[in-house]
Design a protein around this motif. Structure first.
Motif, PDB file in Angstrom:
ATOM      1  N   ALA A 219       0.789  -1.093  -0.059  1.00  0.00           N
ATOM      2  CA  ALA A 219       0.050   0.131  -0.017  1.00  0.00           C
ATOM      3  C   ALA A 219       0.947   1.386  -0.141  1.00  0.00           C
ATOM      4  N   GLN A 220       2.057   1.024   0.630  1.00  0.00           N
ATOM      5  CA  GLN A 220       2.878   2.396   0.544  1.00  0.00           C
ATOM      6  C   GLN A 220       3.282   2.662  -0.904  1.00  0.00           C
ATOM      7  N   ALA A 221       3.618   1.659  -1.501  1.00  0.00           N
ATOM      8  CA  ALA A 221       4.101   1.838  -2.845  1.00  0.00           C
ATOM      9  C   ALA A 221       3.107   2.487  -3.821  1.00  0.00           C
ATOM     10  N   ARG A 222       1.802   2.333  -3.344  1.00  0.00           N
ATOM     11  CA  ARG A 222       0.601   2.967  -4.271  1.00  0.00           C
ATOM     12  C   ARG A 222       0.525   4.431  -3.799  1.00  0.00           C
ATOM     13  N   GLU A 223       0.804   4.696  -2.532  1.00  0.00           N
ATOM     14  CA  GLU A 223       0.992   6.070  -1.917  1.00  0.00           C
ATOM     15  C   GLU A 223       2.080   6.782  -2.596  1.00  0.00           C
ATOM     16  N   LEU A 224       3.131   6.259  -2.811  1.00  0.00           N
ATOM     17  CA  LEU A 224       4.294   6.780  -3.427  1.00  0.00           C
ATOM     18  C   LEU A 224       3.974   7.369  -4.943  1.00  0.00           C
ATOM     19  N   HIS A 225       3.380   6.388  -5.558  1.00  0.00           N
ATOM     20  CA  HIS A 225       2.813   6.341  -6.977  1.00  0.00           C
ATOM     21  C   HIS A 225       1.918   7.678  -6.854  1.00  0.00           C
ATOM     22  N   GLN A 226       1.172   7.911  -6.095  1.00  0.00           N
ATOM     23  CA  GLN A 226      -0.022   8.893  -6.152  1.00  0.00           C
ATOM     24  C   GLN A 226       0.586  10.260  -5.858  1.00  0.00           C
ATOM     25  N   ASN A 227       1.941  10.295  -5.066  1.00  0.00           N
ATOM     26  CA  ASN A 227       2.281  11.707  -4.615  1.00  0.00           C
ATOM     27  C   ASN A 227       3.510  11.824  -5.496  1.00  0.00           C
ATOM     28  N   ILE A 228       4.138  11.275  -6.218  1.00  0.00           N
ATOM     29  CA  ILE A 228       5.281  11.572  -6.854  1.00  0.00           C
ATOM     30  C   ILE A 228       4.927  11.727  -8.230  1.00  0.00           C
ATOM     31  N   ARG A 229       5.071  12.934  -8.734  1.00  0.00           N
ATOM     32  CA  ARG A 229       4.887  13.288 -10.357  1.00  0.00           C
ATOM     33  C   ARG A 229       5.662  12.437 -11.196  1.00  0.00           C
ATOM     34  N   ASP A 230       4.772  12.046 -12.326  1.00  0.00           N
ATOM     35  CA  ASP A 230       5.562  11.231 -13.353  1.00  0.00           C
ATOM     36  C   ASP A 230       6.392  10.084 -12.885  1.00  0.00           C
ATOM     37  N   SER A 231       5.478   9.279 -12.128  1.00  0.00           N
ATOM     38  CA  SER A 231       6.002   7.943 -11.618  1.00  0.00           C
ATOM     39  C   SER A 231       5.224   6.832 -12.064  1.00  0.00           C
ATOM     40  N   GLU A 232       5.821   5.696 -12.185  1.00  0.00           N
ATOM     41  CA  GLU A 232       5.311   4.407 -12.554  1.00  0.00           C
ATOM     42  C   GLU A 232       5.491   3.370 -11.603  1.00  0.00           C
ATOM     43  N   LEU A 233       4.271   2.791 -11.322  1.00  0.00           N
ATOM     44  CA  LEU A 233       4.377   1.581 -10.176  1.00  0.00           C
ATOM     45  C   LEU A 233       4.416   0.214 -11.144  1.00  0.00           C
ATOM     46  N   VAL A 234       5.380  -0.458 -10.509  1.00  0.00           N
ATOM     47  CA  VAL A 234       5.425  -2.038 -11.246  1.00  0.00           C
ATOM     48  C   VAL A 234       5.255  -2.912  -9.942  1.00  0.00           C
ATOM     49  N   PRO A 235       4.227  -3.698  -9.878  1.00  0.00           N
ATOM     50  CA  PRO A 235       3.908  -4.565  -8.804  1.00  0.00           C
ATOM     51  C   PRO A 235       4.864  -5.989  -9.287  1.00  0.00           C
ATOM     52  N   PHE A 236       5.418  -6.559  -8.309  1.00  0.00           N
ATOM     53  CA  PHE A 236       6.250  -7.780  -8.619  1.00  0.00           C
ATOM     54  C   PHE A 236       5.388  -8.929  -8.140  1.00  0.00           C
ATOM     55  N   GLN A 237       4.972  -9.502  -8.834  1.00  0.00           N
ATOM     56  CA  GLN A 237       3.915 -10.602  -8.167  1.00  0.00           C
ATOM     57  C   GLN A 237       4.357 -11.747  -7.294  1.00  0.00           C
ATOM     58  N   TYR A 238       5.692 -12.084  -7.468  1.00  0.00           N
ATOM     59  CA  TYR A 238       6.258 -13.349  -6.656  1.00  0.00           C
ATOM     60  C   TYR A 238       7.349 -12.773  -5.936  1.00  0.00           C
ATOM     61  N   SER A 239       7.320 -11.717  -5.395  1.00  0.00           N
ATOM     62  CA  SER A 239       8.318 -11.139  -4.460  1.00  0.00           C
ATOM     63  C   SER A 239       8.003 -10.708  -3.034  1.00  0.00           C
ATOM     64  N   GLY A 240       8.690 -10.572  -2.085  1.00  0.00           N
ATOM     65  CA  GLY A 240       8.448  -9.959  -0.942  1.00  0.00           C
ATOM     66  C   GLY A 240       8.988  -8.553  -1.013  1.00  0.00           C
ATOM     67  N   HIS A 241      10.227  -8.425  -0.131  1.00  0.00           N
ATOM     68  CA  HIS A 241      10.957  -7.405   0.103  1.00  0.00           C
ATOM     69  C   HIS A 241      12.101  -7.409  -0.793  1.00  0.00           C
ATOM     70  N   GLY A 242      12.393  -8.392  -1.446  1.00  0.00           N
ATOM     71  CA  GLY A 242      13.574  -8.295  -2.207  1.00  0.00           C
ATOM     72  C   GLY A 242      13.471  -8.725  -3.528  1.00  0.00           C
ATOM     73  N   PRO A 243      12.773  -7.943  -4.470  1.00  0.00           N
ATOM     74  CA  PRO A 243      12.505  -8.471  -5.845  1.00  0.00           C
ATOM     75  C   PRO A 243      13.791  -8.300  -6.597  1.00  0.00           C
ATOM     76  N   PHE A 244      14.844  -7.539  -6.125  1.00  0.00           N
ATOM     77  CA  PHE A 244      16.337  -7.682  -6.909  1.00  0.00           C
ATOM     78  C   PHE A 244      16.687  -8.910  -6.957  1.00  0.00           C
ATOM     79  N   TRP A 245      16.492  -9.696  -5.911  1.00  0.00           N
ATOM     80  CA  TRP A 245      16.723 -11.078  -6.016  1.00  0.00           C
ATOM     81  C   TRP A 245      15.722 -12.003  -6.483  1.00  0.00           C
ATOM     82  N   GLU A 246      14.428 -12.110  -5.842  1.00  0.00           N
ATOM     83  CA  GLU A 246      13.342 -12.880  -6.087  1.00  0.00           C
ATOM     84  C   GLU A 246      12.755 -13.099  -7.550  1.00  0.00           C
ATOM     85  N   GLU A 247      12.726 -11.879  -8.337  1.00  0.00           N
ATOM     86  CA  GLU A 247      12.563 -11.969  -9.466  1.00  0.00           C
ATOM     87  C   GLU A 247      13.790 -11.126 -10.397  1.00  0.00           C
TER      88      GLU A 247
END
Length: 263
Positions: A219-247
């Motif tokens: 939910a905090q990623a959504r909040e960042l996306h709503q409050n940062i102009r020119d932002s793109e949100l990409v959910p990682f469906q198979y990750s917890g806190h470490g998408p740089f490793w998990e995916e």
């Protein structure tokens, strides 16, 4: 290559600089309580594609010096600014994971995005970090049994299965930090907020967040996306806190595509 840069009298930050001859730089800020080594699976790939990868251990963590003070967003962001100036970086991509994402956000607001052409926030601990309940638990455990605390962090960090050898490696990354810096950043994540910083971000921003994150809720990623102009949100469906490793293959592909768009 690795070297140290002095950010204040007697305090040096360790910098890992891979493929320094490239003009296409990506600066990585690790999460708490880790080090630049968490990005091993990016550093294995991106330099071979022509990118310069710069990993900075913030004060108190990894190979950097570990002073007793300076563990607040302004000082941590100022440290990054000194490294950026020392390396004469221009038009680089700034990548921050978790608390590193928070530091990146403060850098963007406090230093007006100096030198940054694009921003990547990975499971950023923003606009808030830990709840009081979670922070107090971590503080108590860190005071009395820091290895136990780090084991708990490791167990909640990932959504996908990790092997015991990988878990052991990750566990020891966290123990490279000083006990006092580990605790000071828990307090930072509990007490400092970043709401006022978000409107000051004026470069394109990519927000990556694992939907199964137990450390920083999606939910905090959504909040960042709503409050940062020119932002793109990409959910990682198979990750917890470490998408740089998990995916990591998907992560590396999306990151390099985003960087290329800025060239």
């Amino acid at each position: 290559m690795g070297y140290f840069i002095e950010v204040e009298s007697g305090v040096h930050l360790y910098v890992e600089d891979i493929n320094p001859e490239s003009s296409e730089a990506v600066v990585f800020l690790h999460g708490w309580p880790l080090s630049h080594k968490q990005f091993e699976y990016q550093f294995n790939v991106l330099p071979a594609q022509g990118y310069r990868c710069i990993g900075i251990d913030w004060r108190g963590f990894g190979h950097s010096d570990k002073p007793m003070d300076g563990y607040h967003y302004n000082r941590l962001a100022d440290d990054i600014r000194i490294v950026v100036d020392a390396l004469q970086l221009e038009s680089f991509t700034l990548v921050g994971h978790s608390t590193g994402g928070s530091i990146a956000i403060r850098y963007m607001s406090r230093h007006k995005g100096h030198g940054v052409s694009k921003l990547v926030l990975i499971d950023a601990a923003a606009p808030v970090g830990f709840t009081k309940e979670n922070a107090d638990h971590l503080l108590n455990t860190a005071r009395n049994d820091r290895p136990k605390m780090m084991r708990e962090v490791t167990e909640t960090f990932f959504f996908q299965y990790i092997t015991q050898p990988f878990s052991d490696w990750f566990f020891h990354l966290g123990l490279q930090a000083a006990g006092w810096s580990t605790k000071a950043v828990i307090v930072l994540l509990r007490d400092e907020k970043l709401y006022a910083d978000l409107p000051k971000i004026s470069v394109p921003a990519l927000i990556i967040h694992g939907i199964h994150d137990k450390v920083i809720p999606f939910a905090q990623a959504r909040e960042l996306h709503q409050n940062i102009r020119d932002s793109e949100l990409v959910p990682f469906q198979y990750s917890g806190h470490g998408p740089f490793w998990e995916e990591r293959e998907k992560f590396n592909r999306i990151l390099t595509q985003f960087v290329k768009e800025s060239l």
